[in-house]
Design an enzyme around this catalytic site. Sequence first.
Site, PDB file in Angstrom:
ATOM      1  N   PRO A   1      38.612 -64.980 -79.287  1.00  0.00           N
ATOM      2  CA  PRO A   1      38.729 -64.179 -80.519  1.00  0.00           C
ATOM      3  C   PRO A   1      39.600 -62.940 -80.296  1.00  0.00           C
ATOM      4  O   PRO A   1      39.134 -61.802 -80.418  1.00  0.00           O
ATOM      5  CB  PRO A   1      37.270 -63.802 -80.807  1.00  0.00           C
ATOM      6  N   LYS A   2      40.865 -63.152 -80.016  1.00  0.00           N
ATOM      7  CA  LYS A   2      41.749 -62.059 -79.619  1.00  0.00           C
ATOM      8  C   LYS A   2      42.501 -61.478 -80.808  1.00  0.00           C
ATOM      9  O   LYS A   2      42.912 -62.202 -81.718  1.00  0.00           O
ATOM     10  CB  LYS A   2      42.749 -62.548 -78.562  1.00  0.00           C
ATOM     11  N   THR A   3      42.684 -60.158 -80.767  1.00  0.00           N
ATOM     12  CA  THR A   3      43.492 -59.449 -81.741  1.00  0.00           C
ATOM     13  C   THR A   3      44.145 -58.274 -81.035  1.00  0.00           C
ATOM     14  O   THR A   3      43.813 -57.961 -79.888  1.00  0.00           O
ATOM     15  CB  THR A   3      42.643 -58.983 -82.941  1.00  0.00           C
TER      16      THR A   3
END
Length: 251
Positions: A114-116
């Site tokens: 869940p990368k941002t």
Amino acid sequence: MKAHQVLQSPATPLTYPVLVPRSPRFVDREYFTLIYRTDPSALRAVVPEPLEIDEPLVRFEVMKMGDVDGYGPYTECGQVIPVRHGDEHGEYLHAMHLDSFGATVAGRELSAYPKTMGSPRLTVAQGALVGTLDHGGVRVATATMAYKWQPMDLELARAQIAAPTYAVKLVRGYTGEPVVCHLARTQILDLTVKEAWTGPARLQLFAHALAPFADLPVLEVRQAAHMRTDLTLSPMTPVHDYLTQEEQTAP
């Protein structure tokens, strides 16, 4: 460009080398982690079924990547939640903020991380290890620990990093309907822990609409660690399909 060449491209834009289409090697990957107690109801609001919670704990982490194939050095910050899937104890990857666009894209497209984007940092200042996360110039988190205060057992450090981890892979179609929705599992198996330290630590979280770390409030810091490692990430495997509500074959 021929159709088979389109399929061979790792990602769009088709002619831009945005991501490395393989598992990169991490050399001198530093971890600064704090395990803290939080509000059980806040955890239940963010941990997806079929994962279960035994204790209301969160692991805040800042990771400084010394050298990474294809991406170079970058820094990452996130929250990880201890969970149970059936009889297996592991961790749920709740949030990850990076200062590398390529690594962010790779984690989302090639896997289920869940990368941002964000602005994490890991530094040493006046005898303190300092981990921070900013989003758009606004402070989200500040963690501190006495620098290399007390040696930590390397096997305990290894067990923390090598725990099975879970994440949700969600891909929506052109009209917004989910076309892929899996709970996926991975585990770091190729791992060398070079050094590990522990010491007194503190953590502050600040409210931010686009990085809501503070929604899991810090009630008590239980443990802190500073580790330096070499490792290779393992691929993720689906273990639950939310579209059919079927369990997948475990690895």
